[in-house]
Scaffold this motif. Structure first.
Motif, short mmCIF file in Angstrom:
data_model
loop_
_atom_site.label_atom_id
_atom_site.label_comp_id
_atom_site.label_asym_id
_atom_site.label_seq_id
_atom_site.Cartn_x
_atom_site.Cartn_y
_atom_site.Cartn_z
N PHE A 71 43.04 26.75 40.80
CA PHE A 71 41.71 26.44 40.31
C PHE A 71 41.48 27.09 38.96
N ALA A 72 40.76 26.40 38.11
CA ALA A 72 40.33 26.99 36.85
C ALA A 72 39.03 27.74 37.09
N SER A 73 38.95 28.95 36.59
CA SER A 73 37.74 29.75 36.77
C SER A 73 36.78 29.52 35.62
N GLN A 74 35.53 29.73 35.90
CA GLN A 74 34.48 29.68 34.89
C GLN A 74 33.86 31.07 34.85
N GLY A 75 34.36 31.92 33.97
CA GLY A 75 33.87 33.30 33.95
C GLY A 75 34.41 34.08 35.12
N ALA A 76 33.67 35.09 35.52
CA ALA A 76 34.14 35.99 36.59
C ALA A 76 33.85 35.47 37.98
N LYS A 77 32.93 34.55 38.13
CA LYS A 77 32.52 34.07 39.46
C LYS A 77 33.65 33.31 40.15
N LEU A 78 33.96 33.75 41.37
CA LEU A 78 34.97 33.08 42.19
C LEU A 78 34.25 32.39 43.34
N PHE A 79 34.58 31.17 43.59
CA PHE A 79 33.96 30.43 44.69
C PHE A 79 34.80 30.64 45.94
N ILE A 80 34.78 31.89 46.37
CA ILE A 80 35.55 32.35 47.53
C ILE A 80 34.59 33.18 48.38
N GLU A 81 34.74 33.09 49.70
CA GLU A 81 33.87 33.82 50.61
C GLU A 81 34.02 35.33 50.46
N ASP A 82 32.96 36.05 50.76
CA ASP A 82 32.98 37.51 50.78
C ASP A 82 34.03 37.99 51.79
N HIS A 133 44.02 41.01 27.84
CA HIS A 133 43.39 39.93 27.08
C HIS A 133 41.87 39.92 27.24
N ILE A 134 41.34 40.86 28.03
CA ILE A 134 39.92 40.84 28.39
C ILE A 134 39.25 42.13 27.91
N PRO A 135 38.12 42.02 27.21
CA PRO A 135 37.39 43.24 26.80
C PRO A 135 36.91 44.03 28.02
N SER A 136 36.79 45.33 27.87
CA SER A 136 36.43 46.22 28.98
C SER A 136 35.12 45.82 29.65
N GLN A 137 34.10 45.45 28.88
CA GLN A 137 32.81 45.10 29.47
C GLN A 137 32.92 43.84 30.34
N THR A 138 33.81 42.93 30.02
CA THR A 138 34.00 41.72 30.81
C THR A 138 34.85 42.00 32.05
N ILE A 139 35.80 42.91 31.93
CA ILE A 139 36.63 43.27 33.09
C ILE A 139 35.74 43.74 34.23
N GLY A 140 34.70 44.46 33.92
CA GLY A 140 33.79 44.96 34.94
C GLY A 140 33.24 43.85 35.81
N GLU A 141 32.89 42.73 35.21
CA GLU A 141 32.37 41.59 35.98
C GLU A 141 33.43 41.10 36.96
N HIS A 142 34.67 41.05 36.52
CA HIS A 142 35.76 40.60 37.38
C HIS A 142 36.01 41.61 38.51
N LEU A 143 36.00 42.89 38.18
CA LEU A 143 36.24 43.90 39.21
C LEU A 143 35.15 43.90 40.27
N LEU A 144 33.91 43.67 39.88
CA LEU A 144 32.83 43.54 40.86
C LEU A 144 33.04 42.32 41.76
N GLU A 145 33.49 41.23 41.17
CA GLU A 145 33.74 40.01 41.94
C GLU A 145 34.93 40.21 42.89
N PHE A 146 35.98 40.88 42.43
CA PHE A 146 37.12 41.17 43.31
C PHE A 146 36.67 42.06 44.47
N HIS A 147 35.82 43.01 44.17
CA HIS A 147 35.28 43.90 45.21
C HIS A 147 34.58 43.05 46.29
N ARG A 148 33.86 42.05 45.87
CA ARG A 148 33.13 41.17 46.80
C ARG A 148 34.07 40.36 47.68
N VAL A 149 35.11 39.78 47.10
CA VAL A 149 35.96 38.86 47.86
C VAL A 149 37.06 39.55 48.66
#
Length: 145
Positions: free
Chosen positions: A30-41, A55-71
């Motif tokens: 799947f292609a992602s749109q930003g940090a949001k993953l359409f995957i269940e918690d 390839h990702i600035p530090s402030q943007t990595i945070g959004e991904h790490l929060l999303e990984f934490h969720r899934v």
């Protein structure tokens, strides 16, 4: 490494997704749109990150790490391999800066600090050189709940 029913490949680049789908027809990509993953918690065992974070600035990595934490499941883990600036490794550090298209290669302390900032416990597996011109870190991160 993974059976198709246990694997989801995600990338922000549609061309890479199309290429992966062509190579591995039985797998889900799947292609992602930003940090949001359409995957269940709490539904994912492992997130594998290979040469992406630089390839990702530090402030943007945070959004991904929060999303990984969720899934990630409570026992879930992120497995990371990233180019890294090593102290005293002047030639390799220069080569990575010059040849790599990633603008955000970090030191080991910077990578670990990012993960700790977003409530992950990290464990270093290995520091190594690749092709005599790259320094790499191989580490894991577990979400702290």
């Amino acid at each position: 490494m993974f059976q198709p029913e246990y694997y989801i490949g995600i990338d922000c680049d549609e061309k890479r997704i199309a290429y992966a789908r062509n190579l591995y027809k039985n797998y889900n990509f799947f292609a992602s749109q930003g940090a949001k993953l359409f995957i269940e918690d709490n539904s994912i065992d492992y997130v594998l990150i290979m040469a992406v974070l630089h390839h990702i600035p530090s402030q943007t990595i945070g959004e991904h790490l929060l999303e990984f934490h969720r899934v990630l499941k409570p026992t879930g883990r992120i497995i990371i391999i990233e180019p890294c600036f090593f102290p005293g490794s002047h030639l390799r550090n220069w080569c990575m800066s010059f040849f790599d298209k990633g603008e955000f290669i970090r030191s080991e302390q910077d990578y670990l600090r990012l993960f700790h900032q977003y409530n992950y416990k990290t464990a270093m597996i290995k520091r190594f050189s690749k092709c005599s011109v790259y320094n790499e870190l191989f580490f894991t991160a577990n979400p702290e709940r």
